[in-house]
Design an enzyme around this catalytic site. Structure first.
Site, PDB file in Angstrom:
ATOM      1  N   GLY A 134       0.818  -1.201   0.000  1.00 50.21           N
ATOM      2  CA  GLY A 134       0.000   0.000   0.000  1.00 50.21           C
ATOM      3  C   GLY A 134       0.852   1.252   0.000  1.00 50.21           C
ATOM      4  O   GLY A 134       1.973   1.270  -0.511  1.00 50.21           O
ATOM      5  N   LEU A 135       0.310   2.322   0.608  1.00 49.73           N
ATOM      6  CA  LEU A 135       0.998   3.608   0.694  1.00 49.73           C
ATOM      7  C   LEU A 135       1.366   4.141  -0.686  1.00 49.73           C
ATOM      8  O   LEU A 135       2.459   4.677  -0.893  1.00 49.73           O
ATOM      9  CB  LEU A 135       2.250   3.491   1.572  1.00 49.73           C
ATOM     10  CG  LEU A 135       2.014   3.063   3.022  1.00 49.73           C
ATOM     11  CD1 LEU A 135       3.337   2.921   3.745  1.00 49.73           C
ATOM     12  CD2 LEU A 135       1.115   4.045   3.738  1.00 49.73           C
ATOM     13  N   CYS A 136       0.449   3.971  -1.639  1.00 55.03           N
ATOM     14  CA  CYS A 136       0.676   4.495  -2.989  1.00 55.03           C
ATOM     15  C   CYS A 136      -0.553   5.278  -3.445  1.00 55.03           C
ATOM     16  O   CYS A 136      -1.017   5.122  -4.578  1.00 55.03           O
ATOM     17  CB  CYS A 136       1.013   3.376  -3.962  1.00 55.03           C
ATOM     18  SG  CYS A 136      -0.067   1.926  -3.880  1.00 55.03           S
ATOM     19  N   ALA A 137      -1.096   6.083  -2.524  1.00 54.97           N
ATOM     20  CA  ALA A 137      -2.234   6.963  -2.811  1.00 54.97           C
ATOM     21  C   ALA A 137      -3.415   6.154  -3.356  1.00 54.97           C
ATOM     22  O   ALA A 137      -3.746   5.094  -2.830  1.00 54.97           O
ATOM     23  CB  ALA A 137      -1.808   8.075  -3.759  1.00 54.97           C
ATOM     24  N   PHE A 139      -3.718   4.420  -6.134  1.00 56.95           N
ATOM     25  CA  PHE A 139      -3.340   3.514  -7.215  1.00 56.95           C
ATOM     26  C   PHE A 139      -4.252   2.287  -7.243  1.00 56.95           C
ATOM     27  O   PHE A 139      -4.862   1.973  -8.270  1.00 56.95           O
ATOM     28  CB  PHE A 139      -1.879   3.091  -7.041  1.00 56.95           C
ATOM     29  CG  PHE A 139      -1.436   2.002  -7.979  1.00 56.95           C
ATOM     30  CD1 PHE A 139      -1.123   2.296  -9.292  1.00 56.95           C
ATOM     31  CD2 PHE A 139      -1.360   0.688  -7.555  1.00 56.95           C
ATOM     32  CE1 PHE A 139      -0.713   1.292 -10.166  1.00 56.95           C
ATOM     33  CE2 PHE A 139      -0.953  -0.312  -8.404  1.00 56.95           C
ATOM     34  CZ  PHE A 139      -0.635  -0.011  -9.716  1.00 56.95           C
TER      35      PHE A 139
END
Length: 373
Positions: A134-137, A139
């Site tokens: 995760g931590l990819c806005a 996406f």
């Protein structure tokens, strides 16, 4: 606390937030927003003391270090992913060009190629490509929303569907949705390889040849630049003239924004429709002869085309994921810096107010003793 949105005022660590409530005399200091405007009653206030402010500042500094490190890692990896996408496109386009030339040669011959067989569509397979982390806005949310919208369109047409989920984030989402029919869960690796593409290709190949599904679509994120990437739908099977893939009622089942290589008909002959203007090429020599039967050549090239398109989709998705994570971590780091500044200002004001209050108490006590004397 979400790393992609550091500027959350009321959601700090549980141990810190619990001390806010235990403070019998909280200090109220209005904190300006990031634009540095004047204070007003609409601005959020910190309901904590000096100690809690110091703990919040230390906590956000730790988060800033993490987001900065994740940003640097994404920057280092996205270059490799971008090079893989750029280097893979010429091979994919050349392979399509070879298929184009062979189809031109064999357009008047009766050759049965399983991957080009068009039959009335009753069931569609959707290959959803998400990330493992995760931590990819937004996406992964963009891909999942794209799949759900496509499922809605298929249901309106009265067609059945099945989902092949690639990536842990998509697997986690669809496993908690019992109303979504999932055929297989596949975990993506750290970086796309031909082995992973082969696993996906074998699944869709067997589904299509066994006639369990009549159409296969890829749903992935197309990499355009470090700041631009869009979820797209790509018809993988069958390789057929555009508009020929229809349901039992004769209605076209192609997605409106479907892209990539599609065979079309022009003046009764097979041709290729390109996403952009096709560069002129010499093509195959008219004097070239095939050693093997053309059907055998196509049977060998079609799986190669299938694997190359899936690998390309994985590489495009990976590059988009890293670019999205780089942007998200950069924004999170900037938000952490701004939040540290505002909290430091509140901390300094609280500390100054406390010192001033103590000085006033000392002065008042001294005056009281002087009056007694």
């Amino acid at each position: 606390m979400s790393l992609s949105n550091v500027s959350i005022w009321s959601s700090a660590k549980p141990s810190i937030s619990s001390t806010f409530l235990q403070n019998p005399k909280p200090l109220l200091f209005p904190i300006p927003l990031h634009n540095g405007g004047s204070r007003s009653s609409s601005f959020p206030k910190v309901h904590c003391g000096i100690r809690e402010l110091r703990e919040r500042i230390d906590s956000i500094k730790n988060i800033q270090k993490i987001t900065e490190a994740m940003k640097l890692v994404a920057v280092a990896k996205v270059r490799r992913a971008q090079e893989a996408v750029i280097n893979g496109r010429p091979f994919s386009e050349t392979l399509v060009g070879v298929l184009y030339d062979i189809n031109e040669r064999l357009q008047f011959e009766d050759i049965d190629v399983p991957l080009t067989n068009v039959r009335p569509v009753k069931k569609v397979a959707l290959v959803s490509i998400t990330s493992d982390q995760g931590l990819c806005a937004g996406f992964n949310n963009g891909i999942i929303k794209k799949v759900e919208n496509r499922i809605t369109d298929l249901e309106k047409l009265g067609l059945e569907y099945t989902v092949i989920s690639v990536g842990k984030k998509g697997n986690s989402y669809f496993s908690n949705r019992p109303n979504v029919h999932v055929d297989k869960f596949i975990e993506a690796g750290t970086f796309p390889t031909t082995k992973e593409a082969q696993i996906i290709a074998d699944n869709v190949f067997s589904l299509f040849l066994s006639e369990e599904v009549d159409k296969v679509e890829l749903v992935y994120t197309k990499f355009l630049s470090l700041i631009r990437f869009n979820p797209v739908i790509h018809t993988l099977l069958p390789l057929s003239p555009k508009g020929k893939v229809v349901d039992v009622n004769g209605n076209s089942v192609d997605a409106f924004e479907d892209e990539f290589f599609r065979l079309t008909t022009k003046k009764g002959k097979l041709s290729v429709e390109w996403e952009r203007v096709r560069k002129g090429s010499k093509g195959l020599s008219p004097l070239m002869e095939f050693e093997q039967d053309p059907a055998h050549i196509l049977d060998a090239m079609m799986p190669l085309y299938l694997n190359s398109q899936i690998l390309r989709a994985l590489e495009e998705s990976k590059a988009s994921e890293l670019a999205a994570r780089m942007t998200a971590m950069s924004n999170a780091t900037d938000n952490a810096v701004d939040l540290i500044k505002t909290l430091s200002t509140a901390y300094n004001r609280a500390r100054q107010a406390k010192i001033t209050g103590e000085i006033l108490e000392i002065v008042a006590g001294a005056e009281a003793l002087r009056d007694l004397d």
